[in-house]
Design a protein around this motif. Structure first.
Motif, mmCIF file in Angstrom:
data_model
loop_
_atom_site.group_PDB
_atom_site.id
_atom_site.type_symbol
_atom_site.label_atom_id
_atom_site.label_comp_id
_atom_site.label_asym_id
_atom_site.label_seq_id
_atom_site.Cartn_x
_atom_site.Cartn_y
_atom_site.Cartn_z
ATOM 1 N N ALA A 291 0.835 -1.194 0.000
ATOM 2 C CA ALA A 291 0.000 0.000 0.000
ATOM 3 C C ALA A 291 0.867 1.240 0.000
ATOM 4 C CB ALA A 291 -0.924 0.000 1.216
ATOM 5 N N ARG A 292 0.411 2.255 -0.740
ATOM 6 C CA ARG A 292 1.192 3.494 -0.786
ATOM 7 C C ARG A 292 0.322 4.678 -1.174
ATOM 8 N NH1 ARG A 292 5.310 2.789 -5.804
ATOM 9 N NH2 ARG A 292 5.814 0.933 -4.611
ATOM 10 N N SER A 293 0.819 5.862 -0.868
ATOM 11 C CA SER A 293 0.183 7.086 -1.345
ATOM 12 C C SER A 293 0.405 7.193 -2.845
ATOM 13 C CB SER A 293 0.776 8.308 -0.643
ATOM 14 O OG SER A 293 0.507 8.287 0.736
ATOM 15 N N LEU A 294 -0.633 7.669 -3.537
ATOM 16 C CA LEU A 294 -0.559 7.760 -4.994
ATOM 17 C C LEU A 294 -1.449 8.899 -5.469
ATOM 18 C CD1 LEU A 294 0.190 6.566 -7.824
ATOM 19 C CD2 LEU A 294 -1.861 5.137 -7.594
ATOM 20 N N ASP A 295 -0.861 9.847 -6.178
ATOM 21 C CA ASP A 295 -1.636 10.863 -6.866
ATOM 22 C C ASP A 295 -1.757 10.410 -8.310
ATOM 23 O OD1 ASP A 295 -2.736 13.060 -8.147
ATOM 24 O OD2 ASP A 295 -1.535 14.529 -7.046
ATOM 25 N N ALA A 296 -2.922 9.874 -8.661
ATOM 26 C CA ALA A 296 -3.113 9.257 -9.978
ATOM 27 C C ALA A 296 -3.068 10.266 -11.112
ATOM 28 C CB ALA A 296 -4.444 8.499 -10.001
ATOM 29 N N ARG A 297 -3.070 11.565 -10.802
ATOM 30 C CA ARG A 297 -2.989 12.601 -11.839
ATOM 31 C C ARG A 297 -1.558 12.856 -12.277
ATOM 32 N NH1 ARG A 297 -5.588 17.323 -8.550
ATOM 33 N NH2 ARG A 297 -4.215 16.315 -7.033
ATOM 34 N N LYS A 298 -0.595 12.270 -11.579
ATOM 35 C CA LYS A 298 0.813 12.518 -11.879
ATOM 36 C C LYS A 298 1.388 11.319 -12.628
ATOM 37 C CE LYS A 298 1.552 15.723 -8.054
ATOM 38 N NZ LYS A 298 2.314 16.021 -6.822
ATOM 39 N N GLU A 299 1.795 11.571 -13.858
ATOM 40 C CA GLU A 299 2.265 10.506 -14.728
ATOM 41 C C GLU A 299 3.390 9.699 -14.097
ATOM 42 O OE1 GLU A 299 3.222 10.234 -19.454
ATOM 43 O OE2 GLU A 299 4.258 11.815 -18.333
ATOM 44 N N LEU B 70 -3.994 7.688 -17.974
ATOM 45 C CA LEU B 70 -2.625 7.350 -17.580
ATOM 46 C C LEU B 70 -2.537 5.915 -17.070
ATOM 47 C CD1 LEU B 70 -1.519 10.578 -15.644
ATOM 48 C CD2 LEU B 70 -0.821 9.891 -17.951
ATOM 49 N N ALA B 71 -3.470 5.538 -16.209
ATOM 50 C CA ALA B 71 -3.447 4.189 -15.632
ATOM 51 C C ALA B 71 -3.627 3.134 -16.714
ATOM 52 C CB ALA B 71 -4.538 4.063 -14.571
ATOM 53 N N GLY B 72 -4.590 3.358 -17.603
ATOM 54 C CA GLY B 72 -4.836 2.382 -18.649
ATOM 55 C C GLY B 72 -3.670 2.251 -19.602
#
Length: 245
Positions: free
Chosen positions: A58-66, A118-120
């Motif tokens: 588990a970790r912190s993740l800002d999904a808006r950052k590539e 980005l995730a996809g």
């Protein structure tokens, strides 16, 4: 539980839907990589999965950052081949159109659409060399229609659906299952319960079957994962039996 040499990544592992997805796939033997903006809030999920004999990172993740998405998914894939990537970032806000600021509109789009792209893309980059994988996106009623006050949210969810559909058409023939799950109802969370009471009055929660348990969403994702490639679903809609649609 049987251990798989495979990882399932959950991007947007919130307290309800995201956590239930992680628990479901952990219970099926996957190593879990779970990310959310505030990684400290993942502590209860880590405790639950490890207590049940599962494995979670588990970790912190800002999904808006590539760069964060790339690092997160690459780490997951290095641990064990990335078999499943589920994008479950929310961004449900409601503002009258004149109160929808430029910042709100842009931020909601970044969270619910851009970060899904980005995730996809990065999941596909890892899966294509192996010729297999599963990339799933969480949609909502707003994926199909814009409601009053939902200009920002609906436009982002419309966009996410388009990203998912384009990816499914491109990657399906390459043995990567891309699917979009539309949750066409309220999910049984404290926030939704409070909103229903405020909008519909003290009897709004009399029928508990009209709210969808988060575990039912996780089960639907598992059903998508289990589909044979001769009968893949791109889009699944789920709603309680009493929901109007």
């Amino acid at each position: 539980m049987p251990k798989r040499n495979a990882t399932a990544a959950v991007i947007g592992a919130g307290d309800f839907i995201g956590s239930e997805i992680a628990k479901k796939f952990a219970g099926e033997g996957f190593s879990i990589y779970a990310g959310r903006r505030n990684g400290d809030k993942l502590a209860p999920l880590v405790k639950d999965i490890e207590a049940a004999g599962g494995e979670i990172h588990a970790r912190s993740l800002d999904a808006r950052k590539e760069e964060e998405i790339i690092s997160f998914l690459n780490d997951a894939d290095r641990h064990a081949p990335l078999e499943v990537c589920i994008f479950n970032v929310g961004a449900n806000v409601n503002f009258p159109i004149l109160d929808t600021t430029e910042r709100v509109f842009r931020k909601v789009w970044e969270m619910a659409c851009y970060s899904g792209f980005l995730a996809g893309r990065e999941a596909a980059r890892l899966m294509l060399p192996r010729g297999r994988g599963n990339i799933f996106f969480t949609g909502a009623t707003a994926s199909l229609r814009g409601g009053s006050g939902f200009a920002a949210f609906a436009s982002a969810k419309f966009g996410l659906r388009a990203v998912a559909q384009a990816m499914a058409r491109e990657l399906g023939p390459k043995n990567i299952h891309v699917a979009h799950l539309i949750i066409d109802s309220g999910v049984d969370t404290e926030w939704v319960r409070q909103r229903r009471l405020e909008a519909l009055g003290p009897n709004a929660l009399d029928n508990p079957d009209l709210l969808m348990p988060p575990s039912a969403v996780a089960d639907s994702y598992w059903q998508l994962y289990q589909q044979p490639k001769s009968a893949w679903t791109f889009e699944m809609e789920i709603r309680p039996f009493g929901e109007k649609w």
